[in-house]
Scaffold this motif. Sequence first.
Motif, PDB file in Angstrom:
ATOM      1  N   ASP A 129      -7.844  -2.034 -17.786  1.00 11.18           N
ATOM      2  CA  ASP A 129      -6.986  -3.097 -18.306  1.00 11.18           C
ATOM      3  C   ASP A 129      -5.557  -2.860 -17.800  1.00 11.18           C
ATOM      4  OD1 ASP A 129      -5.369  -4.797 -19.774  1.00 11.18           O
ATOM      5  OD2 ASP A 129      -6.366  -4.414 -21.684  1.00 11.18           O
ATOM      6  N   PRO A 130      -5.023  -3.756 -16.957  1.00 11.49           N
ATOM      7  CA  PRO A 130      -3.694  -3.514 -16.373  1.00 11.49           C
ATOM      8  C   PRO A 130      -2.568  -3.578 -17.396  1.00 11.49           C
ATOM      9  CG  PRO A 130      -4.440  -5.723 -15.833  1.00 11.49           C
ATOM     10  CD  PRO A 130      -5.598  -5.031 -16.492  1.00 11.49           C
ATOM     11  N   ASP A 131      -2.701  -4.429 -18.411  1.00  4.58           N
ATOM     12  CA  ASP A 131      -1.655  -4.533 -19.432  1.00  4.58           C
ATOM     13  C   ASP A 131      -1.586  -3.261 -20.265  1.00  4.58           C
ATOM     14  OD1 ASP A 131      -1.190  -7.082 -18.528  1.00  4.58           O
ATOM     15  OD2 ASP A 131      -2.285  -8.067 -20.141  1.00  4.58           O
ATOM     16  N   GLU A 132      -2.756  -2.756 -20.669  1.00  7.10           N
ATOM     17  CA  GLU A 132      -2.792  -1.519 -21.447  1.00  7.10           C
ATOM     18  C   GLU A 132      -2.273  -0.350 -20.626  1.00  7.10           C
ATOM     19  OE1 GLU A 132      -6.619   0.516 -22.416  1.00  7.10           O
ATOM     20  OE2 GLU A 132      -6.016   0.085 -24.491  1.00  7.10           O
ATOM     21  N   ARG A 165     -13.309   5.199 -16.801  1.00  8.56           N
ATOM     22  CA  ARG A 165     -12.077   4.474 -17.127  1.00  8.56           C
ATOM     23  C   ARG A 165     -11.140   5.343 -17.955  1.00  8.56           C
ATOM     24  NH1 ARG A 165     -15.426  -0.112 -17.705  1.00  8.56           N
ATOM     25  NH2 ARG A 165     -15.457   0.015 -19.975  1.00  8.56           N
ATOM     26  N   THR A 166     -11.693   6.023 -18.946  1.00  8.13           N
ATOM     27  CA  THR A 166     -10.867   6.891 -19.786  1.00  8.13           C
ATOM     28  C   THR A 166     -10.179   7.966 -18.949  1.00  8.13           C
ATOM     29  OG1 THR A 166     -12.271   6.548 -21.733  1.00  8.13           O
ATOM     30  CG2 THR A 166     -10.912   8.542 -21.696  1.00  8.13           C
ATOM     31  N   ALA A 167     -10.951   8.638 -18.107  1.00  9.92           N
ATOM     32  CA  ALA A 167     -10.403   9.732 -17.311  1.00  9.92           C
ATOM     33  C   ALA A 167      -9.415   9.231 -16.268  1.00  9.92           C
ATOM     34  CB  ALA A 167     -11.539  10.499 -16.635  1.00  9.92           C
ATOM     35  N   LEU A 168      -9.687   8.091 -15.667  1.00 13.05           N
ATOM     36  CA  LEU A 168      -8.779   7.551 -14.654  1.00 13.05           C
ATOM     37  C   LEU A 168      -7.407   7.239 -15.251  1.00 13.05           C
ATOM     38  CD1 LEU A 168     -11.251   5.292 -12.684  1.00 13.05           C
ATOM     39  CD2 LEU A 168      -9.826   7.064 -11.659  1.00 13.05           C
ATOM     40  N   VAL A 169      -7.396   6.699 -16.455  1.00 11.02           N
ATOM     41  CA  VAL A 169      -6.118   6.396 -17.104  1.00 11.02           C
ATOM     42  C   VAL A 169      -5.361   7.689 -17.407  1.00 11.02           C
ATOM     43  CG1 VAL A 169      -5.045   5.481 -19.194  1.00 11.02           C
ATOM     44  CG2 VAL A 169      -6.840   4.178 -18.055  1.00 11.02           C
ATOM     45  N   MET A 175       0.781  12.164 -23.797  1.00  7.03           N
ATOM     46  CA  MET A 175       0.558  10.736 -23.566  1.00  7.03           C
ATOM     47  C   MET A 175      -0.132  10.074 -24.753  1.00  7.03           C
ATOM     48  SD  MET A 175      -2.596  10.681 -20.806  1.00  7.03           S
ATOM     49  CE  MET A 175      -1.627  11.596 -19.614  1.00  7.03           C
ATOM     50  N   PRO A 176      -0.006   8.760 -24.898  1.00 10.41           N
ATOM     51  CA  PRO A 176      -0.625   8.060 -26.023  1.00 10.41           C
ATOM     52  C   PRO A 176      -2.147   8.260 -26.048  1.00 10.41           C
ATOM     53  CG  PRO A 176       0.918   6.620 -24.865  1.00 10.41           C
ATOM     54  CD  PRO A 176       0.757   7.851 -24.024  1.00 10.41           C
ATOM     55  N   GLY A 177      -2.660   8.640 -27.209  1.00  6.76           N
ATOM     56  CA  GLY A 177      -4.099   8.773 -27.382  1.00  6.76           C
ATOM     57  C   GLY A 177      -4.727   9.911 -26.603  1.00  6.76           C
ATOM     58  N   PHE A 178      -3.929  10.929 -26.240  1.00  9.45           N
ATOM     59  CA  PHE A 178      -4.456  11.992 -25.388  1.00  9.45           C
ATOM     60  C   PHE A 178      -5.582  12.768 -26.067  1.00  9.45           C
ATOM     61  CE2 PHE A 178      -4.464  16.423 -23.902  1.00  9.45           C
ATOM     62  CZ  PHE A 178      -4.727  16.220 -22.550  1.00  9.45           C
ATOM     63  N   GLU A 179      -5.418  13.105 -27.340  1.00  8.82           N
ATOM     64  CA  GLU A 179      -6.428  13.920 -28.014  1.00  8.82           C
ATOM     65  C   GLU A 179      -7.786  13.227 -28.010  1.00  8.82           C
ATOM     66  OE1 GLU A 179      -3.434  13.322 -29.182  1.00  8.82           O
ATOM     67  OE2 GLU A 179      -2.513  15.319 -29.109  1.00  8.82           O
ATOM     68  N   ARG A 180      -7.787  11.932 -28.318  1.00  5.45           N
ATOM     69  CA  ARG A 180      -9.054  11.190 -28.338  1.00  5.45           C
ATOM     70  C   ARG A 180      -9.641  11.103 -26.933  1.00  5.45           C
ATOM     71  NH1 ARG A 180      -9.885   5.023 -30.725  1.00  5.45           N
ATOM     72  NH2 ARG A 180     -12.150   4.915 -30.378  1.00  5.45           N
ATOM     73  N   GLU A 230      -0.079  -0.382 -18.234  1.00  6.96           N
ATOM     74  CA  GLU A 230       1.378  -0.437 -18.100  1.00  6.96           C
ATOM     75  C   GLU A 230       2.068  -0.071 -19.406  1.00  6.96           C
ATOM     76  OE1 GLU A 230       5.243  -0.985 -16.553  1.00  6.96           O
ATOM     77  OE2 GLU A 230       3.289  -0.379 -15.763  1.00  6.96           O
ATOM     78  N   ARG A 231       1.493  -0.495 -20.537  1.00  5.45           N
ATOM     79  CA  ARG A 231       2.085  -0.104 -21.817  1.00  5.45           C
ATOM     80  C   ARG A 231       2.021   1.406 -22.002  1.00  5.45           C
ATOM     81  NH1 ARG A 231      -0.293  -5.108 -23.633  1.00  5.45           N
ATOM     82  NH2 ARG A 231      -2.242  -4.031 -24.165  1.00  5.45           N
ATOM     83  N   PHE A 232       0.890   2.002 -21.646  1.00  4.99           N
ATOM     84  CA  PHE A 232       0.759   3.451 -21.730  1.00  4.99           C
ATOM     85  C   PHE A 232       1.767   4.144 -20.813  1.00  4.99           C
ATOM     86  CE2 PHE A 232      -3.979   3.603 -23.149  1.00  4.99           C
ATOM     87  CZ  PHE A 232      -3.575   3.373 -24.454  1.00  4.99           C
ATOM     88  N   ARG A 233       1.935   3.601 -19.580  1.00  8.77           N
ATOM     89  CA  ARG A 233       2.870   4.206 -18.641  1.00  8.77           C
ATOM     90  C   ARG A 233       4.285   4.195 -19.190  1.00  8.77           C
ATOM     91  NH1 ARG A 233       6.608   3.282 -14.829  1.00  8.77           N
ATOM     92  NH2 ARG A 233       6.719   1.108 -15.460  1.00  8.77           N
ATOM     93  N   MET A 234       4.696   3.068 -19.726  1.00  6.98           N
ATOM     94  CA  MET A 234       6.045   2.959 -20.270  1.00  6.98           C
ATOM     95  C   MET A 234       6.253   3.918 -21.425  1.00  6.98           C
ATOM     96  SD  MET A 234       8.045   0.865 -18.647  1.00  6.98           S
ATOM     97  CE  MET A 234       9.296   0.570 -19.902  1.00  6.98           C
ATOM     98  N   SER A 235       5.261   4.002 -22.304  1.00  5.08           N
ATOM     99  CA  SER A 235       5.377   4.883 -23.458  1.00  5.08           C
ATOM    100  C   SER A 235       5.433   6.347 -23.017  1.00  5.08           C
ATOM    101  CB  SER A 235       4.190   4.657 -24.392  1.00  5.08           C
ATOM    102  OG  SER A 235       4.213   5.572 -25.473  1.00  5.08           O
ATOM    103  N   HIS A 236       4.546   6.714 -22.108  1.00  7.15           N
ATOM    104  CA  HIS A 236       4.467   8.113 -21.675  1.00  7.15           C
ATOM    105  C   HIS A 236       5.721   8.538 -20.920  1.00  7.15           C
ATOM    106  CE1 HIS A 236       2.757  11.885 -20.687  1.00  7.15           C
ATOM    107  NE2 HIS A 236       2.428  11.618 -19.427  1.00  7.15           N
ATOM    108  N   MET A 237       6.174   7.728 -19.994  1.00  5.33           N
ATOM    109  CA  MET A 237       7.343   8.095 -19.195  1.00  5.33           C
ATOM    110  C   MET A 237       8.627   8.029 -20.004  1.00  5.33           C
ATOM    111  SD  MET A 237       6.692   6.716 -15.337  1.00  5.33           S
ATOM    112  CE  MET A 237       8.070   7.723 -14.792  1.00  5.33           C
ATOM    113  N   SER A 238       8.662   7.168 -21.017  1.00  3.82           N
ATOM    114  CA  SER A 238       9.856   7.086 -21.861  1.00  3.82           C
ATOM    115  C   SER A 238      10.048   8.356 -22.672  1.00  3.82           C
ATOM    116  CB  SER A 238       9.747   5.879 -22.807  1.00  3.82           C
ATOM    117  OG  SER A 238       9.752   4.665 -22.084  1.00  3.82           O
ATOM    118  N   GLU A 239       8.949   9.065 -22.929  1.00  6.95           N
ATOM    119  CA  GLU A 239       9.034  10.333 -23.659  1.00  6.95           C
ATOM    120  C   GLU A 239       9.502  11.468 -22.751  1.00  6.95           C
ATOM    121  OE1 GLU A 239       8.585  11.070 -26.894  1.00  6.95           O
ATOM    122  OE2 GLU A 239       8.398   8.914 -27.252  1.00  6.95           O
ATOM    123  N   GLY A 240       9.294  11.311 -21.427  1.00  7.74           N
ATOM    124  CA  GLY A 240       9.650  12.368 -20.506  1.00  7.74           C
ATOM    125  C   GLY A 240       8.669  13.525 -20.583  1.00  7.74           C
TER     126      GLY A 240
END
Length: 322
Positions: free
Chosen positions: A135-138, A76-80, A240-245, A140-150
């Motif tokens: 988790d589909p909600d998480e 799951r971690t890697a797929l995200v 991306m959010p939480g990438f290091e972890r 999508e939140r990650f997608r929005m955050s990551h893409m908003s940064e460019g």
Amino acid sequence: MSISPAPLNGSREWSDARLLYALEEVVETELNRHLKVAKDWMPHEYVPWSDGRNFGGVMEGEPWSPEQSKVTDIGRTALVVNLLTEDNLPSYHHEIATLFGRDGAWGTWVHRWTAEEGRHGIVMRDYLLTSRAVDPDELERFRMSHMSEGFESDNRHSMLHSVAYVAFQELATRISHRNTGHHSGDPVCDRMLARIATDENLHMVFYRNLLGKAFELAPDLTMCAVRDVVVNFRMPGHGMPGFERAAARMAIGGIYNLRIHHDDVLQPVLRFLKVLEISGLGPEGLKAQEELGLFMGGLDDQATKFDERRQALLARRAAHAS
């Protein structure tokens, strides 16, 4: 097309524009080769649609919970991480279209590459949502955050550095997808990621062969670019959010770590192009080659130490579990 005579080995005679022009004939050759060997495939054929059902929300379906997922925790971690990396395709397209242009063979390749990469995000998201793998909600939140940064490439200042980077990065992405499939625990996921990995490998071959020609034209300049890219390499998803972890978990889980980076990504490209064996370099190229060799030796030592720590950690976890 005709190419103006290659200047003598050295960095002053070459500019990005001249190299871009000089490499276009190779781009055309590699593009034609790629189109002959690349197999068309349909993302929807790799998705288990019969497993799908509505989520909670406006459709008043079943909310997501972890036990619904067929994939492992590390899967799951890697797929995200892998999907969020693919999600930034608009930014990647902008970067390479700006560097390589939209005309001629370069432009044809840029658009073809983008179209092929687009399939990866489509099939991965459809699989993840249909199979309820994450988790589909998480997500999508990650997608929005990551893409908003460019995304801004570390190598956007140089066409040659960018070619060198993607020669390694496409292979790194292939390895990450393939290992994620192996560790996912779901044969459907493994088959899907194997299909994606095949594309990534073809992309690597394209850029690797282009880099090989750059070594023939401008060996000193290309050696310096490879040295810079290898020493400062970062995966495109680093912002991306939480990438290091997530990256730390993937490293321990055997999906992507220093040993894999050294043995399965850097070494194959360097060995194929015989980068550390190239002779006849000028002072700048020779210095870069020596620094590259020293770095690879140091990275191998770091990977060995990481392997020892990883094995000790896994042994402690196994002992605790038993």
